[in-house]
Structures are given as structure tokens and as C-alpha cells.
Design a protein around this motif. Structure first.
Motif: not given
Length: 430
Positions: A10-11, A133-137, A141-143, A338-339
Motif C-alpha cells: 500500500e505504501l 500516496l497513502i491511505p488515510k489509515k 504512521k507516515a507522519s 489532514r483529517g
């Protein structure tokens, strides 16, 4: 194992972009670190050195409010490739001036201003790209991963830059910067596919109207606006700190380039630990409370230890206490924004955020340089050795900056307590 495989699948594009851009940022940070040392050695002035950052931020802030509209209209990959290429060209010019013995401080001011102008367009494009590029869930983690790489950069920058400076010269640092740029450029060009953010017809909205849309959105969402203003107030205090920090550590009798590198590395270790925490911690019950508490803890620890401490271990402890919580704060701030902000609006809103949140940074750098050079250093130089300020903050060059750190701690604490009472910010929890 299966979940890990799904995560990487996914990433996939984000991971390529994240790793290569982080490598390029390491090279750029090393060049900035080396040029700050070069500038202070040439000028011996906190103000002249701080103006390097002022020149980077002023065009960035002045044009950011319009850059988001361009970012929403233009292809994200093209923006990032063009901006990175322009920054590399500025680095090549710096290398040429160094090689020919013609580099002067005003050259760096001009080049930093040009780089800051291009970064104005690149930053909102990069922010939206992460969302694409990344799903909201995976936002938190990406941050945390981005904070992790930034922390690692803070650790490695002074270590590698100092090694190259001692073994070779500043030119070696700049060449390393250009090599990392090449790796990031090729990876982004050939291996990262960035999907479209919004329908094509929406991209035809005029630039000024798009910028106005971003301002209107923040005006109608007071919680986000007040949170941004909170960070703007913190950024002012932090940039005054950043202006005084190298001046103190390079000037103190027990300081110097090596000490500056050691304390910077301690800061990087703290950010690394905080980034790991941000990546693995579960979502908190109150993100607003986390933001307020982490900033309050940061402001009430490091500045006091830098002010009253007079040894490398104490300064390192201050750096660790002051910076460990910052990635956790950034991760929660990032998730809130982002939310709450719709994806088609993020370029415009984030660029408006950049103008409002970061306009205090050049003011802080300029103010910090003047306060160190014109107010606190002369004030401490006039104090008798047995006076209370001399006992608390030491004597000689660098003691004025230490005095300033004490005042910054008080200002930072008051700022956090005031914004903590803002009801609009707490409504974001709903």
C-alpha cells in the motif's frame, strides 16, 4: 508477515519517495550546516548568520498563499522535479563561487532567497503528494516515518558534515549534496507515480481566487486557524532560539564547532526517539491535549538548561528533553489537519497555513540576531564578574545568548498556557 506485506504494498510509492527525498534532504542539510559555520567564521555575527535563514523564509512566506493554488492546478511530480532542479542549480553556483574564491555572504543571501522561492511551490505539492500516496489509515504512521527520517538527518548532518570538513573541505560537502539530489531526482522521475488530486476542470480556477478560497476556509474553521496561529507563536520563539543557538555554542569558552555538532546530534537522537514513539503509539484520546502538553514540556525544559548550563552534557540533556516530544506533536498536528481539510482543498489550505504559521520565523531569526548582537551580549559584557547575571549565565561571549534563552523559556510557557484555553482549538476534538 502478511500484514507487513500489505503495508509495503500500500505504501510502495511513498516509501521510494520518502527514502530518496530524505537522502537528498540530508545532503542539503549538510550544505546548510557547513555554510552556517563558514558564515560565522567569516563574520562573527549572530545577525549576519541568522539572515541566511531570513532570506530563505521571506519569499517562502510572501508567496506561499498563492503557491497552493498553483500546486492544486499543476502536476505534483513536475513541480517537485523543477523545484529540486532549481535548488541544485543554486548549489552548483555556490560551489563555483567557492572554487573561484569569490563567495561572499551576500551571494548566499541571494541564493537562499531564490531557493526559498522555489520551495514555496514545492512544499504544498509535497504535502498533498503524501495524502495522495497513502491511505488515510496510515496517516499517523507516515507522519511518524517522516519525522523519523528528519530526526536521522539531524543526527547524521553534523557528524558527516564535520567529518568531510575535517578530512577535505566545504566543497566535499556540496558535492555530496549534489549526488544525493541526483539519486532523488531519478527515483522520482522514473519510479514514483503520483495520482491526480482533483478533476481537471477544477484546476482552471484563477490563482487569486484559489488563494482567497484557502483564506476563506480557515476563516470559517476557527479551530484550525487558531491551531495554526498557536504554532506561529511557537515558531517565533523557536526561531529566536535558532538564531541564538549557534552563536552561543560557537562562542562559549567550552564550545566550538565540535560542541555544536555534538549538541545537534543529541537533538537528532531526541527527534529519532520521538519519531519512533509517534510511529508506534496508538491514536490518543485527545490530539489537542497532546499538542498542548508536548509543546509546554519542550518550552519549559531545554531553554532553561541551555541558559543555566555550562557544559556539553547539560546542553545535550536540554536538547533531548526539548526535542523528544516534537515529533509526537507534529504527528498529531498532521493528522488533525489532514483529517479535517478535504483533499481537493489541501494544497490551498496548506499553503495558506505555511504563510500564517511560518511568517513569524524570519521575524524571529532577525529579532534573535539583533537581541544577541546588540542587546544581550553588550549587556552581559558590562556586568561585573560577581553580579547575579554573571553567576547565572556565565561571562564572556555567549553569556548574552544564555540570558536570552532564559527569557525564551518564560515566553514559550506563557504562549502555551494562553492557547491551551482557546475553545475553538478544543472543538477540533468533536
Amino acid at each position: 508477515m502478511k500484514q507487513l506485506h500489505i503495508f509495503f504494498h500500500e505504501l510502495h510509492s511513498f516509501l521510494i519517495l520518502w527514502i530518496t527525498q530524505a537522502l537528498s534532504t540530508l545532503g542539503s542539510s549538510m550544505t546548510s550546516f557547513a555554510l552556517i559555520i563558514w558564515s560565522y567564521q567569516q563574520q562573527g555575527s549572530a545577525l549576519n548568520t541568522a539572515l541566511l535563514s531570513v532570506c530563505s523564509y521571506v519569499p517562502y512566506i510572501m508567496m506561499s498563499i498563492f503557491a497552493g493554488a498553483l500546486s492544486d492546478r499543476w502536476d505534483k511530480k513536475a513541480i517537485m522535479l523543477a523545484s529540486d532542479s532549481f535548488a541544485a542549480m543554486c548549489t552548483i553556483i555556490t560551489l563555483f563561487l567557492l572554487q573561484t574564491g569569490r563567495l561572499e555572504i551576500w551571494h548566499l543571501y541571494c541564493l537562499n532567497a531564490l531557493s526559498g522561492l522555489m520551495n514555496t511551490i514545492q512544499q504544498p505539492a509535497a504535502d498533498v503528494t503524501v495524502s495522495l500516496l497513502i491511505p488515510k489509515k496510515h496517516y499517523q504512521k507516515a507522519s511518524g516515518m517522516r519525522s523519523f527520517s528528519n530526526s536521522l538527518i539531524n543526527i547524521l548532518t553534523p557528524v558527516i558534515a564535520a567529518a568531510l570538513l575535517s578530512l577535505f573541505q566545504i566543497q566535499a560537502v556540496i558535492i555530496f549534496d549534489l549526488v544525493t539530489f541526483g539519486i532523488a531526482f531519478i527515483s522520482l522521475l522514473f519510479f514514483v507515480r503520483i495520482p491526480q488530486a482533483i478533476p481537471r476542470q477544477e484546476k482552471r480556477e484563477p490563482v487569486f481566487r484559489s488563494a482567497k478560497t484557502g483564506l476563506r476556509y480557515l476563516k470559517q474553521n476557527r479551530g484550525i486557524l487558531d491551531l495554526i496561529l498557536f504554532l506561529a507563536a511557537i515558531n517565533f520563539t523557536a526561531s529566536v532560539y535558532n538564531a541564538a543557538f549557534p552563536a552561543m555554542l560557537l562562542s562559549k569558552e567550552n564550545g566550538g564547532e565540535t560542541v555544536l555538532g555534538i549538541v545537534n546530534s543529541a537533538t537528532g537522537i531526541a527527534l529519532l526517539l520521538g519519531s519512533i514513539a509517534a510511529s508506534v503509539l496508538p491514536a490518543p484520546k485527545s490530539r489537542v491535549r497532546v499538542i498542548c502538553n508536548t509543546l509546554l514540556f519542550s518550552m519549559s525544559t531545554e531553554n532553561f538548561l541551555l541558559a543555566f548550563g555550562n557544559s556539553v552534557p547539560v546542553w545535550c540533556i536540554g536538547a533531548i528533553l526539548g526535542w523528544t516530544c516534537i515529533p509526537v506533536m507534529n504527528a498529531n498536528m498532521d493528522v488533525l489537519l489532514r483529517g479535517h481539510v478535504p483533499l481537493p482543498m489541501q494544497g490551498r489550505v496548506f499553503s495558506t497555513r505555511n504563510t500564517l504559521q511560518f511568517f513569524t520565523i524570519p521575524i524571529g531569526y532577525f529579532t534573535g540576531g539583533i537581541l544577541v548582537d546588540k542587546v544581550f551580549e553588550p549587556l552581559m559584557a558590562s556586568q561585573p564578574q560577581n553580579s547575579l547575571p554573571s553567576i547565572l549565565f556565565g561571562t564572556g561571549k555567549g553569556s548574552g545568548a544564555a540570558f536570552l534563552f532564559c527569557l525564551l523559556a518564560v515566553v514559550g510557557i506563557v504562549t502555551c498556557l494562553l492557547f491551551r484555553k482557546d475553545p475553538h482549538i478544543w472543538k477540533l476534538e468533536q
